[in-house]
Scaffold this motif. Structure first.
Motif, mmCIF file in Angstrom:
data_model
loop_
_atom_site.group_PDB
_atom_site.id
_atom_site.type_symbol
_atom_site.label_atom_id
_atom_site.label_comp_id
_atom_site.label_asym_id
_atom_site.label_seq_id
_atom_site.Cartn_x
_atom_site.Cartn_y
_atom_site.Cartn_z
ATOM 1 N N ALA A 6 0.837 -1.208 0.000
ATOM 2 C CA ALA A 6 0.000 0.000 0.000
ATOM 3 C C ALA A 6 0.870 1.256 0.000
ATOM 4 N N ILE A 7 1.960 1.227 0.761
ATOM 5 C CA ILE A 7 2.861 2.378 0.808
ATOM 6 C C ILE A 7 3.602 2.523 -0.518
ATOM 7 N N LEU A 8 3.992 1.419 -1.113
ATOM 8 C CA LEU A 8 4.652 1.456 -2.419
ATOM 9 C C LEU A 8 3.747 2.104 -3.453
ATOM 10 N N GLN A 9 2.470 1.732 -3.461
ATOM 11 C CA GLN A 9 1.522 2.338 -4.402
ATOM 12 C C GLN A 9 1.399 3.839 -4.162
ATOM 13 N N MET A 10 1.373 4.245 -2.899
ATOM 14 C CA MET A 10 1.319 5.673 -2.578
ATOM 15 C C MET A 10 2.538 6.401 -3.140
ATOM 16 N N ARG A 11 3.703 5.843 -2.895
ATOM 17 C CA ARG A 11 4.939 6.496 -3.323
ATOM 18 C C ARG A 11 5.061 6.530 -4.840
ATOM 19 N N MET A 12 4.626 5.471 -5.505
ATOM 20 C CA MET A 12 4.653 5.465 -6.969
ATOM 21 C C MET A 12 3.676 6.483 -7.539
ATOM 22 N N GLY A 13 2.628 6.788 -6.783
ATOM 23 C CA GLY A 13 1.662 7.804 -7.195
ATOM 24 C C GLY A 13 2.090 9.219 -6.850
ATOM 25 N N GLY A 14 3.275 9.363 -6.274
ATOM 26 C CA GLY A 14 3.795 10.689 -5.971
ATOM 27 C C GLY A 14 3.499 11.199 -4.573
ATOM 28 N N TYR A 15 2.883 10.380 -3.722
ATOM 29 C CA TYR A 15 2.572 10.795 -2.363
ATOM 30 C C TYR A 15 3.600 10.222 -1.401
ATOM 31 N N ARG A 16 4.136 11.084 -0.546
ATOM 32 C CA ARG A 16 5.130 10.676 0.453
ATOM 33 C C ARG A 16 4.529 10.882 1.832
ATOM 34 N N PRO A 17 4.207 9.803 2.538
ATOM 35 C CA PRO A 17 3.575 9.955 3.856
ATOM 36 C C PRO A 17 4.518 10.639 4.852
ATOM 37 N N ALA A 18 3.944 11.436 5.743
ATOM 38 C CA ALA A 18 4.737 12.127 6.758
ATOM 39 C C ALA A 18 5.285 11.146 7.780
ATOM 40 N N PRO A 47 -0.350 5.246 7.276
ATOM 41 C CA PRO A 47 0.048 3.918 6.791
ATOM 42 C C PRO A 47 0.787 3.114 7.857
ATOM 43 N N GLU A 48 0.620 1.803 7.782
ATOM 44 C CA GLU A 48 1.254 0.880 8.719
ATOM 45 C C GLU A 48 1.913 -0.257 7.960
ATOM 46 N N ILE A 49 2.992 -0.762 8.547
ATOM 47 C CA ILE A 49 3.594 -2.016 8.115
ATOM 48 C C ILE A 49 3.646 -2.903 9.344
ATOM 49 N N HIS A 50 3.171 -4.132 9.197
ATOM 50 C CA HIS A 50 3.200 -5.099 10.295
ATOM 51 C C HIS A 50 4.261 -6.143 10.001
ATOM 52 N N VAL A 51 5.106 -6.402 10.994
ATOM 53 C CA VAL A 51 6.106 -7.459 10.915
ATOM 54 C C VAL A 51 5.647 -8.543 11.882
ATOM 55 N N GLY A 52 5.293 -9.696 11.352
ATOM 56 C CA GLY A 52 4.782 -10.789 12.184
ATOM 57 C C GLY A 52 5.884 -11.718 12.650
ATOM 58 N N MET A 53 5.510 -12.606 13.552
ATOM 59 C CA MET A 53 6.465 -13.589 14.072
ATOM 60 C C MET A 53 6.991 -14.503 12.969
ATOM 61 N N GLU A 54 6.248 -14.611 11.882
ATOM 62 C CA GLU A 54 6.675 -15.458 10.771
ATOM 63 C C GLU A 54 7.769 -14.808 9.921
ATOM 64 N N ASP A 55 8.044 -13.522 10.155
ATOM 65 C CA ASP A 55 9.014 -12.780 9.359
ATOM 66 C C ASP A 55 10.402 -12.802 10.002
ATOM 67 N N ASN A 56 11.405 -12.959 9.170
ATOM 68 C CA ASN A 56 12.791 -12.884 9.614
ATOM 69 C C ASN A 56 13.253 -11.436 9.449
ATOM 70 N N PRO A 57 13.541 -10.725 10.537
ATOM 71 C CA PRO A 57 13.933 -9.310 10.428
ATOM 72 C C PRO A 57 15.102 -9.069 9.481
ATOM 73 N N LEU A 65 10.512 2.650 2.850
ATOM 74 C CA LEU A 65 10.696 3.575 3.970
ATOM 75 C C LEU A 65 11.898 4.505 3.801
ATOM 76 N N VAL A 66 12.544 4.456 2.636
ATOM 77 C CA VAL A 66 13.676 5.349 2.375
ATOM 78 C C VAL A 66 13.226 6.798 2.542
ATOM 79 N N ASP A 67 13.981 7.549 3.325
ATOM 80 C CA ASP A 67 13.778 8.986 3.539
ATOM 81 C C ASP A 67 12.434 9.334 4.191
ATOM 82 N N LEU A 68 11.854 8.403 4.935
ATOM 83 C CA LEU A 68 10.611 8.667 5.663
ATOM 84 C C LEU A 68 10.861 8.625 7.166
ATOM 85 N N THR A 69 9.961 9.231 7.917
ATOM 86 C CA THR A 69 9.970 9.122 9.373
ATOM 87 C C THR A 69 9.176 7.885 9.746
#
Length: 113
Positions: A6-18, A47-57, A65-69
């Protein structure tokens, strides 16, 4: 990991979330409509990103998330630390890390000076 598309689609559309919430969960990533990170933008402007227990950090692709807070939160200090280490390699503008008993505010330009 859920929410990055969802964030990738936002960024490709020219929107950079704060801000982006990056949540390190103690369970698998939820997929029910109101809890799924891929659909949170339908309910909230944050926007949110969830990292679950099934994910290897160490294998997370956090390029969106490049250049975002980023607000990184989680209860498992070791998993949050591992996600934070991985996140720093993707050059976020700022990362505010918090959990039940820890807090850290990281800005690459401030910390490298």
């Amino acid at each position: 990991m859920r929410g990055q598309n969802a964030i990738l689609q936002m960024r490709m559309g020219g929107y950079r979330p704060a801000l982006v919430w990056l949540l390190v969960l103690d369970s698998e990533c939820p997929r029910r409509r109101h809890l799924d990170a891929e659909t949170t933008l339908q309910e909230s402007p944050m926007p949110e990103i969830h990292v679950g227990m099934e994910d290897n950090p160490a294998e997370l692709d956090l390029r969106v998330l490049v250049d975002l807070t980023v607000l990184l939160q989680g209860m498992d200090r070791n998993r949050v630390r591992a996600v934070f280490t991985r996140l720093k390699s993707f050059d976020p503008a700022r990362v505010v890390v918090s959990g039940a008993d820890f807090f850290h505010d990281y800005s690459p330009q401030k910390d490298s000076a």
